[in-house]
Write an enzyme that holds these catalytic residues in place. Structure first.
Site, PDB file in Angstrom:
ATOM      1  N   HIS A 102       0.821  -1.213   0.000  1.00 13.88           N
ATOM      2  CA  HIS A 102       0.000   0.000   0.000  1.00 13.88           C
ATOM      3  C   HIS A 102       0.852   1.259   0.000  1.00 13.88           C
ATOM      4  O   HIS A 102       0.525   2.238  -0.678  1.00 13.88           O
ATOM      5  CB  HIS A 102      -0.925  -0.001   1.228  1.00 13.88           C
ATOM      6  N   ARG A 119      -7.990  -5.587  -9.456  1.00 14.19           N
ATOM      7  CA  ARG A 119      -7.698  -6.551  -8.390  1.00 14.19           C
ATOM      8  C   ARG A 119      -8.844  -6.509  -7.382  1.00 14.19           C
ATOM      9  O   ARG A 119      -8.918  -5.601  -6.558  1.00 14.19           O
ATOM     10  CB  ARG A 119      -6.369  -6.210  -7.710  1.00 14.19           C
ATOM     11  N   ARG A 146     -10.429  -9.346 -12.393  1.00  8.73           N
ATOM     12  CA  ARG A 146      -9.785 -10.609 -12.000  1.00  8.73           C
ATOM     13  C   ARG A 146     -10.525 -11.172 -10.798  1.00  8.73           C
ATOM     14  O   ARG A 146     -10.745 -10.484  -9.805  1.00  8.73           O
ATOM     15  CB  ARG A 146      -8.310 -10.380 -11.623  1.00  8.73           C
ATOM     16  N   GLU A 193       0.879 -17.063 -15.104  1.00  6.76           N
ATOM     17  CA  GLU A 193       1.804 -16.597 -14.074  1.00  6.76           C
ATOM     18  C   GLU A 193       2.545 -17.721 -13.363  1.00  6.76           C
ATOM     19  O   GLU A 193       3.259 -17.464 -12.382  1.00  6.76           O
ATOM     20  CB  GLU A 193       1.046 -15.740 -13.049  1.00  6.76           C
ATOM     21  N   ASN A 216       5.205 -10.821 -12.512  1.00  2.00           N
ATOM     22  CA  ASN A 216       5.730 -10.809 -11.142  1.00  2.00           C
ATOM     23  C   ASN A 216       5.744 -12.221 -10.555  1.00  2.00           C
ATOM     24  O   ASN A 216       6.769 -12.707 -10.087  1.00  2.00           O
ATOM     25  CB  ASN A 216       4.896  -9.882 -10.254  1.00  2.00           C
ATOM     26  N   ASP A 217       4.582 -12.881 -10.572  1.00  3.88           N
ATOM     27  CA  ASP A 217       4.527 -14.249 -10.051  1.00  3.88           C
ATOM     28  C   ASP A 217       5.269 -15.224 -10.966  1.00  3.88           C
ATOM     29  O   ASP A 217       5.874 -16.184 -10.490  1.00  3.88           O
ATOM     30  CB  ASP A 217       3.074 -14.704  -9.875  1.00  3.88           C
ATOM     31  N   ARG A 231       9.604 -12.758  -4.178  1.00  2.00           N
ATOM     32  CA  ARG A 231       9.830 -11.382  -4.619  1.00  2.00           C
ATOM     33  C   ARG A 231       9.831 -10.386  -3.473  1.00  2.00           C
ATOM     34  O   ARG A 231      10.257  -9.246  -3.646  1.00  2.00           O
ATOM     35  CB  ARG A 231       8.786 -10.965  -5.655  1.00  2.00           C
ATOM     36  N   CYS A 260       0.208  -7.821 -17.714  1.00  2.00           N
ATOM     37  CA  CYS A 260      -0.267  -6.975 -16.612  1.00  2.00           C
ATOM     38  C   CYS A 260       0.733  -6.920 -15.467  1.00  2.00           C
ATOM     39  O   CYS A 260       0.460  -6.306 -14.435  1.00  2.00           O
ATOM     40  CB  CYS A 260      -1.630  -7.452 -16.105  1.00  2.00           C
TER      41      CYS A 260
END
Length: 586
Positions: free
Chosen positions: A206, A313, A349, A445, A468-469, A479, A516
């Site tokens: 956040h 998300r 998603r 992913e 990312n994943d 990560r 994404c």
């Protein structure tokens, strides 16, 4: 390293001359200025046994601390709404709700009465039970809940001691801290902070998202960096590369000053044409969409040059991070979003939640990232899946909502969702006379999905690459783990080759493909991705204008040659070096 030229501070060794560190850049931009070491005050807990006649006074102190904490959070909520809108302000609404949690309040007051312990000690112990549960999770969203609980615990204990909230610091400082809460970032930003540096944190935390929205550079994940910096050190932070320089030499300051000026000029040029469609120099159309967390982000999308929502998300709809939102609540939320941007697409998603995020989970998993999460929970808990699907279908009155399935590893998972969706559409047609079935997409992913990409592409309308994943699972690197963060590299040959394979196989099977993950926002990766054939990007809105500007300087032929070269290279350093050469020549 020789001892001369070093100095000791807070038990750590720090060179007196220039030194640089590499963390995770989470909010782009360059800041040059003076450090401010931000430390939260620690309080000693009263370990004595209180007297029976002190019980009511101790409970009154606790209740008064709750009231003062709520007053503070409401002030922070108002500041956040003014600066960023209602979406981020909801973070503090969840904390205020926790202050009214009767189960928690009664547990603390009951222990004060029964055990004759001081309020501060009981608060620390009760919140500690929650914190341990959250902090032991490998899931980023659950770790965010740990941050919220820690912030509330510290806030209540500080107010128990009637200590003033520390929120004003010297103007234009670069804040360095072990960890920061969203409330810290919001309040400290009022002092025109130039940048933030923390020991902990990740790209999707956040605080990182807030800094992006405020256009404040940020670098996180620097280990024990805060122990090596005192107030008054000269610092440079580069939120694009994750670099932090302590005691920079004059030539270093000049180099980063030039780089900052170049970036600002580029951004100014890009913003002037942000709302125009993006084309390569040879006339090929490239589309850019937004990744968002809250509906309030929709208002700034058009100005940023976005063509719709490529990833919403939905996990942030979970009440207090744990309670599943009702179908009616989801329906209203999705409908408002879809109507706001129609006819532009809204890609929703489905809940990408980990097993330990649900407090009613029957098991405690040793490694939730490899356990009960994403599509697995949706399949195993029909009420969560069906409520969300019904809400989406009901809200799809303009036909612009698409569904994206998280953590797909097999075609059986997709078929299960498709059958469920068809059944619910039939039911809704009978109930209301009409039901617009959304397009279905799959997140790519995990390596299993890459291996199955041809089969997956034949089952869905589109796929979206979550780099990312994909990087995390392919390289076996968490990560968010600062110890191995240098191994987390999206330009690793294995990653760029998988991305190329997904794009080419999806297109061969006439399946739309987009990206994404963080790679899509990286200017260094852009020419490679275009050269692989990618034409749709879903990224942070703030990065769209810059990426559009960069696209306009490229030709497809040049990027295809570049991609072919990169796919033959055997190291991330070689790939990044070649990409840097390409961008420098534009």
């Amino acid at each position: 390293m020789p001892e001369e030229g070093r100095k000791k501070y807070k038990g750590a060794v720090l060179k007196s001359g220039e030194d640089s560190y590499r963390g995770i850049g989470t909010s782009r931009g360059i800041a040059i200025g003076t450090s401010y070491a931000f430390e939260k005050e620690q309080y000693e807990h009263e370990s004595r046994t209180i007297l029976p006649e002190e019980i009511e006074h101790e409970i009154e102190r606790f209740v008064a601390a709750l009231h003062r904490s709520e007053k503070e959070l409401k002030k922070i909520e108002r500041v956040t709404t003014r600066k960023l809108g209602k979406g981020y302000a909801n973070l503090f609404e969840a904390q205020i709700m926790l202050l009214h949690d009767q189960v928690l309040i009664e547990a603390i007051t009951a222990r004060i009465r029964k055990e004759l312990k001081a309020a501060s000690l009981v608060i620390d112990e009760e919140f500690g039970r929650y914190l341990e549960h959250f902090m032991n999770s490998d899931d980023q969203l659950f770790q965010e809940r740990a941050c919220d609980f820690r912030d509330i615990k510290e806030r209540i204990i500080r107010n128990l001691h009637i200590k003033k909230l520390h929120s004003w610091i010297p103007e234009g400082s670069i804040v360095v801290s072990e960890h920061l809460s969203p409330a810290d970032v919001i309040l400290l930003s009022r002092s025109n902070v130039k940048g933030f540096v923390t020991d902990t944190g990740g790209k999707t935390s956040h605080i990182s998202l807030i800094c992006k929205s405020l256009n404040i550079p940020m670098v996180v994940g620097l280990g024990n960096f805060s122990q090596m910096v005192s107030t008054g050190n000269q610092l440079i932070i580069d939120g694009g590369t994750g670099t932090v320089v302590i005691n920079p030499e004059e030539k270093t300051v000049e180099r980063y000053t030039r780089k900052r000026e170049e970036e600002l000029r580029f951004e100014a040029d890009a913003s002037r044409t942000a709302d125009q469609p993006a084309y390569t120099r040879c006339g090929v159309r490239i589309s850019f969409y937004s990744n968002i967390d809250f509906k309030e982000e929709l208002t700034g999308m058009k100005a940023a040059g976005s063509e719709g929502v490529g990833l919403f998300r939905t996990e942030n709809l979970f009440i207090d991070g744990t309670k599943v939102p009702r179908e009616s609540e989801q329906f209203s939320y999705y409908l408002e979003m879809a109507e706001t941007i129609a006819p532009m697409p809204l890609v929703v998603r489905l809940f990408d939640i980990g097993g330990d995020k649900l407090l009613y989970s029957p098991v405690r998993e040793p490694n939730p990232n490899l356990g009960w999460r994403g599509i697995r929970i949706l399949i195993d808990v029909p009420e969560i899946l069906e409520n969300q699907l019904r809400a989406v279908v009901r809200a799809n009155i303009h036909g612009n909502i698409h569904i994206l399935l998280p953590m797909i590893t097999s075609v059986e998972e997709i078929r299960f969702i498709t059958v469920t969706l068809d059944k619910l559409c039939d039911e809704l047609k009978e109930e209301q006379g009409h039901a617009e079935k959304p397009f279905i997409g799959a997140m790519i992913e995990v390596p299993a999905a890459v291996e199955m990409i041809a089969e997956i592409a034949r089952e869905v309308d589109f796929v979206s690459i979550g780099t990312n994943d994909l990087t995390q699972y392919t390289l076996a690197v968490d990560r968010n783990n600062v110890i191995v963060q240098d191994l987390f590299d999206k330009f690793h040959p294995a990653i760029v080759r998988q991305v190329h394979r997904v794009i080419s196989k999806a297109q061969q099977n006439r399946c739309r493909v987009s990206i994404c993950g963080d790679m899509g926002s990286d200017p260094l990766a852009l020419p490679f991705l275009v050269g692989c054939g990618l034409r749709k990007f879903s990224i942070v809105s703030a990065d769209i204008a810059k990426q559009k500007k960069l696209v306009s300087a490229m030709t497809i032929a040049d990027t295809e040659m570049l991609a072919a070269e990169c796919l033959k290279l055997d190291s991330a350093e070689k790939i990044k070096g070649r990409l840097e050469e390409f961008l420098a020549a534009l």
